[in-house]
Scaffold this motif. Structure first.
Motif, short mmCIF file in Angstrom:
data_model
loop_
_atom_site.label_atom_id
_atom_site.label_comp_id
_atom_site.label_asym_id
_atom_site.label_seq_id
_atom_site.Cartn_x
_atom_site.Cartn_y
_atom_site.Cartn_z
N SER A 198 8.44 -6.41 -7.52
CA SER A 198 9.19 -5.23 -7.95
C SER A 198 8.47 -4.37 -8.47
O SER A 198 7.90 -4.59 -9.78
CB SER A 198 10.70 -5.63 -8.62
OG SER A 198 11.27 -6.34 -8.09
N ALA A 199 8.15 -3.03 -8.25
CA ALA A 199 7.44 -1.98 -8.76
C ALA A 199 7.40 -0.66 -8.08
O ALA A 199 8.03 -0.56 -7.18
CB ALA A 199 5.85 -2.61 -8.58
N LEU A 200 6.70 0.29 -8.81
CA LEU A 200 6.57 1.54 -8.04
C LEU A 200 5.34 1.58 -7.39
O LEU A 200 4.32 1.19 -7.99
CB LEU A 200 6.57 2.65 -9.21
CG LEU A 200 6.49 4.05 -8.82
CD1 LEU A 200 7.65 4.51 -7.83
CD2 LEU A 200 6.21 5.13 -9.81
N TYR A 201 5.18 1.68 -6.15
CA TYR A 201 3.89 1.80 -5.22
C TYR A 201 3.57 3.53 -4.99
O TYR A 201 4.37 3.91 -4.74
CB TYR A 201 4.21 0.92 -3.88
CG TYR A 201 4.20 -0.39 -4.41
CD1 TYR A 201 5.50 -1.06 -4.65
CD2 TYR A 201 3.08 -1.28 -4.42
CE1 TYR A 201 5.55 -2.33 -4.90
CE2 TYR A 201 3.20 -2.77 -4.73
CZ TYR A 201 4.44 -3.22 -5.07
OH TYR A 201 4.71 -4.64 -5.36
N LEU A 202 2.47 3.37 -5.58
CA LEU A 202 1.86 4.93 -5.56
C LEU A 202 0.65 4.85 -4.70
O LEU A 202 -0.15 3.78 -4.64
CB LEU A 202 1.44 5.30 -7.11
CG LEU A 202 2.56 5.48 -7.93
CD1 LEU A 202 2.06 5.60 -9.25
CD2 LEU A 202 3.40 6.74 -7.61
N CYS A 203 0.85 5.89 -3.76
CA CYS A 203 -0.52 6.10 -3.06
C CYS A 203 -1.15 7.50 -3.48
O CYS A 203 -0.24 8.45 -3.90
CB CYS A 203 -0.31 6.06 -1.45
SG CYS A 203 0.37 7.68 -0.65
N ALA A 204 -2.63 7.66 -3.19
CA ALA A 204 -3.10 8.66 -3.62
C ALA A 204 -4.14 9.14 -2.48
O ALA A 204 -4.89 8.18 -1.96
CB ALA A 204 -4.05 8.70 -4.89
N SER A 205 -4.50 10.45 -2.28
CA SER A 205 -5.50 10.79 -1.29
C SER A 205 -6.48 11.60 -2.08
O SER A 205 -6.30 12.23 -3.18
CB SER A 205 -5.03 11.61 0.02
OG SER A 205 -4.58 12.82 -0.40
N ARG A 206 -7.71 11.72 -1.32
CA ARG A 206 -8.66 12.41 -1.64
C ARG A 206 -9.62 12.88 -0.33
O ARG A 206 -9.66 12.17 0.57
CB ARG A 206 -9.70 11.94 -2.89
CG ARG A 206 -10.08 10.55 -2.90
CD ARG A 206 -10.74 10.20 -4.13
NE ARG A 206 -11.07 8.80 -4.04
CZ ARG A 206 -11.93 8.26 -4.90
NH1 ARG A 206 -12.68 8.91 -5.80
NH2 ARG A 206 -12.18 7.15 -4.78
N ARG A 207 -10.14 13.86 -0.65
CA ARG A 207 -10.95 14.22 0.71
C ARG A 207 -11.88 13.35 1.23
O ARG A 207 -11.82 12.88 2.50
CB ARG A 207 -11.76 15.72 0.40
CG ARG A 207 -12.37 16.26 1.36
CD ARG A 207 -12.74 17.60 1.25
NE ARG A 207 -11.67 18.65 0.66
CZ ARG A 207 -10.70 19.24 1.17
NH1 ARG A 207 -10.66 19.24 2.75
NH2 ARG A 207 -9.98 20.16 0.71
N ALA A 208 -12.88 12.69 0.48
CA ALA A 208 -13.92 11.74 1.01
C ALA A 208 -13.95 10.90 0.42
O ALA A 208 -14.85 9.92 0.77
CB ALA A 208 -15.17 12.54 1.38
N GLY A 209 -13.47 10.67 -0.85
CA GLY A 209 -13.62 9.41 -1.59
C GLY A 209 -14.85 9.40 -2.44
O GLY A 209 -15.49 8.13 -2.77
N TYR A 210 -15.51 10.36 -2.53
CA TYR A 210 -16.82 10.54 -3.25
C TYR A 210 -16.42 10.47 -4.74
O TYR A 210 -15.27 10.98 -5.20
CB TYR A 210 -17.56 11.82 -3.00
CG TYR A 210 -18.02 11.78 -1.70
CD1 TYR A 210 -18.21 12.96 -1.02
CD2 TYR A 210 -18.79 10.66 -1.13
CE1 TYR A 210 -18.62 12.97 0.28
CE2 TYR A 210 -19.07 10.67 0.12
CZ TYR A 210 -19.07 11.88 0.94
OH TYR A 210 -19.45 11.94 2.11
N ARG A 211 -17.26 10.23 -5.71
CA ARG A 211 -17.02 10.13 -7.18
C ARG A 211 -16.81 11.64 -7.71
O ARG A 211 -17.01 12.68 -7.05
CB ARG A 211 -18.37 9.62 -7.78
CG ARG A 211 -18.94 8.56 -7.64
CD ARG A 211 -20.07 8.34 -8.15
NE ARG A 211 -20.85 7.05 -7.62
CZ ARG A 211 -21.83 6.39 -8.17
NH1 ARG A 211 -22.63 6.88 -9.07
NH2 ARG A 211 -22.49 5.23 -7.75
N GLN A 212 -15.97 11.54 -8.61
CA GLN A 212 -15.51 12.75 -9.21
C GLN A 212 -14.53 13.76 -8.33
O GLN A 212 -14.43 14.96 -8.75
CB GLN A 212 -16.78 13.57 -9.80
CG GLN A 212 -17.56 12.67 -10.57
CD GLN A 212 -18.86 13.59 -11.16
OE1 GLN A 212 -19.10 14.64 -10.47
NE2 GLN A 212 -19.78 12.99 -11.79
#
Lengths: 114, 114
Positions: free
Chosen positions: A86-100
């Motif tokens: 039981s939890a809150l499941y969060l997804c996140a996106s970013r363009r290419a997954g590079y640092r910063q």
């Protein structure tokens, strides 16, 4: 530009069942990460997908799995549900997954396991 | 596992006052980010500070980073009731595969009273 969307927003399951959660990233973003948030453990990293490949994995049991499709949409699956899932499941996106690169989060799916 | 630890864990102030939150971490980082979360919803990215930066501003937000002490602070000036939320610091962690994942602290609950 539309933000990250997650479906469903709320879900109630019983122990032993399985569940599939969906995440649609921001258009043009190819990296999708999943996090579990609970009051006790806080935000914990589950896994990251990039170009349909799992690139990173957190310390979760094999009951937690995921995949990413060619359109960058991602799903995560939890089999044999336990009360502690039981939890809150969060997804996140970013363009290419590079640092910063900034991660953009969806509103989350709140899962309750009875 | 958490790397960042926010301090204090909860803070209650009056509108117009400044709020300062601190974050300490354990390992070397490339960058540190601050996020805000309203009532169990998704996280909103506030600001990113790179390891070679000491201070950064964004509107009413001021972030400092002291890599020698492995700590960061987030200052919100002239707080508003709408700033009521949980605030998280997140540090990047480089995996064995060379890619990056975010490691979040447990968060700090800020209440701004009107």
């Amino acid at each position: 530009k539309a933000g990250v969307t997650q479906t469903p927003r709320y879900l109630i399951k019983t122990r032993g069942q399985q569940v599939t959660l969906s995440c649609s990233p921001i258009s043009g973003h190819r990296s999708v990460s999943w996090y579990q948030q609970t009051p006790g453990q806080g935000l914990q990293f589950l896994f990251e997908y990039f170009s349909e490949t799992q690139r990173n994995k957190g310390n979760f049991p094999g009951r937690f799995s995921g995949r990413q499709f060619s359109n960058s949409r991602s799903e995560m699956n939890v089999s044999t549900l336990e009360l502690g899932d039981s939890a809150l499941y969060l997804c996140a996106s970013r363009r290419a997954g590079y640092r910063q690169e900034t991660q953009y989060f969806g509103p989350g799916t709140r899962l309750l396991v009875l | 596992s958490q790397q960042g630890e926010e301090d204090p864990q909860a803070l209650s102030i009056q509108e117009g006052e400044n709020a300062t939150m601190n974050c300490s971490y354990k390992t070397s980082i490339n960058n540190l980010q601050w996020y805000r979360q309203n009532s169990g919803r998704g996280l909103v990215h506030l600001i990113l500070i790179r390891s070679n930066e000491r201070e950064k501003h964004s509107g009413r937000l001021r972030v400092t980073l002291d890599t020698s002490k492995k700590s960061s602070s987030l200052l919100i000036t002239a707080s508003r009731a709408a700033d009521t939320a949980s605030y998280f610091c997140a540090t990047d962690s480089i995996t064995q595969g060379g890619s990056e994942k975010l490691v979040f602290g447990k968060g700090m609950k800020l209440t701004v009273n009107p």
